[in-house]
Design a protein around this motif. Structure first.
Motif, PDB file in Angstrom:
ATOM      1  N   ALA A  52       1.006  -1.525  -0.001  1.00  0.00           N
ATOM      2  CA  ALA A  52       0.073   0.167  -0.216  1.00  0.00           C
ATOM      3  C   ALA A  52       0.927   1.069  -0.278  1.00  0.00           C
ATOM      4  N   GLU A  53       0.086   2.351  -0.785  1.00  0.00           N
ATOM      5  CA  GLU A  53       1.008   3.284  -0.446  1.00  0.00           C
ATOM      6  C   GLU A  53       0.637   3.851   1.011  1.00  0.00           C
ATOM      7  N   ALA A  54       1.930   5.083   1.476  1.00  0.00           N
ATOM      8  CA  ALA A  54       1.639   5.908   2.905  1.00  0.00           C
ATOM      9  C   ALA A  54      -0.252   6.531   2.771  1.00  0.00           C
ATOM     10  N   LYS A  55      -0.036   7.299   1.780  1.00  0.00           N
ATOM     11  CA  LYS A  55      -1.389   8.050   1.868  1.00  0.00           C
ATOM     12  C   LYS A  55      -2.788   7.648   1.861  1.00  0.00           C
ATOM     13  N   ASP A  56      -2.422   6.199   1.313  1.00  0.00           N
ATOM     14  CA  ASP A  56      -4.034   5.420   1.557  1.00  0.00           C
ATOM     15  C   ASP A  56      -4.039   4.494   3.317  1.00  0.00           C
ATOM     16  N   ALA A  57      -2.583   5.042   3.753  1.00  0.00           N
ATOM     17  CA  ALA A  57      -3.117   4.517   5.238  1.00  0.00           C
ATOM     18  C   ALA A  57      -2.783   5.222   6.191  1.00  0.00           C
ATOM     19  N   LEU A  58      -3.018   6.667   6.186  1.00  0.00           N
ATOM     20  CA  LEU A  58      -3.117   7.533   6.880  1.00  0.00           C
ATOM     21  C   LEU A  58      -4.377   7.646   6.898  1.00  0.00           C
ATOM     22  N   PHE A  59      -4.852   7.939   8.403  1.00  0.00           N
ATOM     23  CA  PHE A  59      -6.614   8.521   8.202  1.00  0.00           C
ATOM     24  C   PHE A  59      -6.377   9.597   9.999  1.00  0.00           C
ATOM     25  N   HIS A  60      -7.829  10.124  10.121  1.00  0.00           N
ATOM     26  CA  HIS A  60      -7.918  10.796  10.927  1.00  0.00           C
ATOM     27  C   HIS A  60      -9.043  10.636  11.906  1.00  0.00           C
ATOM     28  N   VAL A  61      -8.826  11.161  13.133  1.00  0.00           N
ATOM     29  CA  VAL A  61      -9.753  11.830  13.865  1.00  0.00           C
ATOM     30  C   VAL A  61     -10.457  12.805  13.886  1.00  0.00           C
ATOM     31  N   ASP A  62     -11.473  13.526  14.711  1.00  0.00           N
ATOM     32  CA  ASP A  62     -11.486  14.718  14.565  1.00  0.00           C
ATOM     33  C   ASP A  62     -11.073  15.659  15.330  1.00  0.00           C
ATOM     34  N   ILE A  63      -9.566  15.718  15.267  1.00  0.00           N
ATOM     35  CA  ILE A  63      -8.498  17.014  15.874  1.00  0.00           C
ATOM     36  C   ILE A  63      -7.763  16.928  13.567  1.00  0.00           C
ATOM     37  N   GLU A  64      -7.773  18.413  13.559  1.00  0.00           N
ATOM     38  CA  GLU A  64      -7.694  19.044  12.330  1.00  0.00           C
ATOM     39  C   GLU A  64      -6.153  18.810  12.778  1.00  0.00           C
ATOM     40  N   ASN A  65      -5.666  18.849  11.727  1.00  0.00           N
ATOM     41  CA  ASN A  65      -4.202  18.650  11.350  1.00  0.00           C
ATOM     42  C   ASN A  65      -3.451  17.228  12.585  1.00  0.00           C
ATOM     43  N   LEU A  66      -4.334  16.914  12.455  1.00  0.00           N
ATOM     44  CA  LEU A  66      -3.567  15.095  12.791  1.00  0.00           C
ATOM     45  C   LEU A  66      -4.011  13.911  12.545  1.00  0.00           C
ATOM     46  N   ALA A  67      -2.736  12.965  11.501  1.00  0.00           N
ATOM     47  CA  ALA A  67      -2.675  12.400  10.652  1.00  0.00           C
ATOM     48  C   ALA A  67      -2.439  11.142  11.728  1.00  0.00           C
ATOM     49  N   LEU A  68      -2.938   9.949  11.591  1.00  0.00           N
ATOM     50  CA  LEU A  68      -2.237   8.384  12.169  1.00  0.00           C
ATOM     51  C   LEU A  68      -2.095   7.348  11.068  1.00  0.00           C
ATOM     52  N   ILE A  69      -0.819   6.833  12.050  1.00  0.00           N
ATOM     53  CA  ILE A  69      -0.759   5.523  10.604  1.00  0.00           C
ATOM     54  C   ILE A  69      -1.087   4.326  11.601  1.00  0.00           C
ATOM     55  N   GLN A  70      -2.128   3.473  11.484  1.00  0.00           N
ATOM     56  CA  GLN A  70      -1.835   2.054  12.449  1.00  0.00           C
ATOM     57  C   GLN A  70      -1.034   1.109  12.252  1.00  0.00           C
ATOM     58  N   SER A  71      -0.586   0.172  13.054  1.00  0.00           N
ATOM     59  CA  SER A  71       0.236  -1.331  12.564  1.00  0.00           C
ATOM     60  C   SER A  71       0.601  -1.729  11.299  1.00  0.00           C
ATOM     61  N   GLY A  72      -1.220  -2.586  10.747  1.00  0.00           N
ATOM     62  CA  GLY A  72      -1.670  -3.393  10.233  1.00  0.00           C
ATOM     63  C   GLY A  72      -1.505  -4.812  10.566  1.00  0.00           C
ATOM     64  N   LYS A  73      -1.401  -5.668  10.095  1.00  0.00           N
ATOM     65  CA  LYS A  73      -1.225  -7.017   9.898  1.00  0.00           C
ATOM     66  C   LYS A  73       0.561  -6.887  10.169  1.00  0.00           C
ATOM     67  N   VAL A  74      -0.041  -7.856  11.522  1.00  0.00           N
ATOM     68  CA  VAL A  74       0.998  -8.633  11.900  1.00  0.00           C
ATOM     69  C   VAL A  74       2.564  -9.371  10.837  1.00  0.00           C
ATOM     70  N   PRO A  75       3.240  -8.581  10.871  1.00  0.00           N
ATOM     71  CA  PRO A  75       4.485  -9.232   9.127  1.00  0.00           C
ATOM     72  C   PRO A  75       5.135 -10.418  10.171  1.00  0.00           C
ATOM     73  N   GLU A  76       6.210 -10.973   9.311  1.00  0.00           N
ATOM     74  CA  GLU A  76       6.658 -11.972   9.161  1.00  0.00           C
ATOM     75  C   GLU A  76       7.942 -11.848  10.658  1.00  0.00           C
ATOM     76  N   TYR A  77       9.219 -10.782   9.709  1.00  0.00           N
ATOM     77  CA  TYR A  77       9.772 -10.300  10.387  1.00  0.00           C
ATOM     78  C   TYR A  77       9.620  -8.812  10.972  1.00  0.00           C
ATOM     79  N   PRO A  78       9.412  -8.430  12.145  1.00  0.00           N
ATOM     80  CA  PRO A  78       8.600  -6.629  12.271  1.00  0.00           C
ATOM     81  C   PRO A  78      10.629  -6.040  11.864  1.00  0.00           C
ATOM     82  N   SER A  79      10.825  -7.042  13.357  1.00  0.00           N
ATOM     83  CA  SER A  79      12.730  -5.884  12.884  1.00  0.00           C
ATOM     84  C   SER A  79      12.523  -5.658  12.070  1.00  0.00           C
TER      85      SER A  79
END
Ligand SMILES: Nc1ncnc2c1ncn2[C@@H]1O[C@H](COP(=O)(O)OP(=O)(O)OP(=O)(O)O)[C@@H](O)[C@H]1O
Ligand SMILES: [Mg+2]
Length: 261
Positions: A141-168
């Motif tokens: 996925a592209e970073a722009k598609d992973a950004l999400f917002h709560v109702d605070i303007e100028n705050l964006a968030l990216i959650q962790s997503g699915k657990v990958p095999e090799y996180p480090s």
């Protein structure tokens, strides 16, 4: 005597008027306070529900400390970690991110959940865990598609997503460097929530690529020697320790001592 009685009466009346005025202001303030029961956001994210609460004030102090670091050249990208699990990293990250976004100069703030193993940003915000950092880093996925917002303007968030095999390895990859560089161009502050440093190496890997690390310490639980070990590991990973945040502090003084308004 009569004069004194009159003066006291007048003072008492004025005091009552002042109290009424203050309570009117409080009533008005309540209107902007979001109701916890009506929201999916966890009540621990107090800066979201009530930016004027006493606890929110503590996060504002933390915000001020961050913004005044380096003689007014605050860290742009920094990591929140702790020595061991459950010390309050994610709650601190979320409250600090919201507090920063609420600053008068309205900086553009991004909170990244880089705890690819047990990321809880989505859980605390009551959002569905969909596309997240792991999908961005693995090229799904592209970073722009992973950004999400709560109702605070100028705050964006990216959650962790699915657990990958090799996180480090994913966090040490070129794709993470590219992701950070891209985000640096779009945001004024990037806060990165990570797993505990003694358990896994991830926060050291990320910390070395940022301006530094804030180490959360749970008071009354985490032993001095454990914190020292965490600091050694951060030092070995070439991460700069920017400061410490103590969680689980109890207030023994009554509220009126803290309250200014
Ligand atoms: N400042 C604080 N004072 C007291 N309790 C807190 C504070 N911050 C967080 N907590 C509580 O600590 C618990 C763990 O919080 P949190 O999920 O933020 O920890 P964490 O360090 O991110 O955990 P993990 O290691 O699983 O990622 C929660 O129950 C939360 O409400
Ligand atoms: Mg966490």
């Amino acid at each position: 005597m009569g004069k004194i009685t009159n003066a006291l009466k007048k003072a008492a009346e004025e005091r009552i008027q002042r109290i009424e005025k203050v309570s009117q202001i409080r009533e008005r303030d309540k209107l902007i306070v979001k109701k916890i029961g009506e929201s999916k956001v966890d009540p621990s994210i107090i800066t979201y529900f009530d930016p004027k609460a006493l606890i929110s004030e503590q996060y504002k102090i933390l915000r001020t400390n961050v913004l005044s670091m380096n003689k007014g050249k605050p860290p742009k990208t920094f990591v929140i970690t702790s020595s061991i699990h459950s010390e309050g990293k994610t709650i601190t990250s979320l409250n600090l991110a919201m507090s920063l976004a609420q600053a008068v100069h309205k900086p553009r703030v991004l909170l990244v959940d880089a705890d690819l193993r047990k990321g809880k940003v989505a859980k605390y915000l009551g959002t569905e865990p969909t596309i997240g950092l792991s999908e961005v880093l693995s090229g799904e996925a592209e970073a722009k598609d992973a950004l999400f917002h709560v109702d605070i303007e100028n705050l964006a968030l990216i959650q962790s997503g699915k657990v990958p095999e090799y996180p480090s390895e994913l966090l040490a990859s070129d794709s993470f460097k590219r992701f950070l560089n891209q985000m640096r161009g779009e945001f004024d502050h990037i806060i990165i929530d990570t797993p505990p440093i003694i358990s896994v190496t991830d926060s050291g890997i990320v910390g070395a690529q940022t301006d530094g690390v804030i180490l959360v310490i749970q008071a009354g639980r985490t032993q001095r020697g454990i914190v020292k070990r965490a600091e050694e590991l951060l030092f070995q990973s070439h991460s700069k320790i920017l400061g410490h945040v103590l969680t689980n502090i109890e207030y023994h003084l009554p509220e009126y001592i803290y309250r200014y308004l």
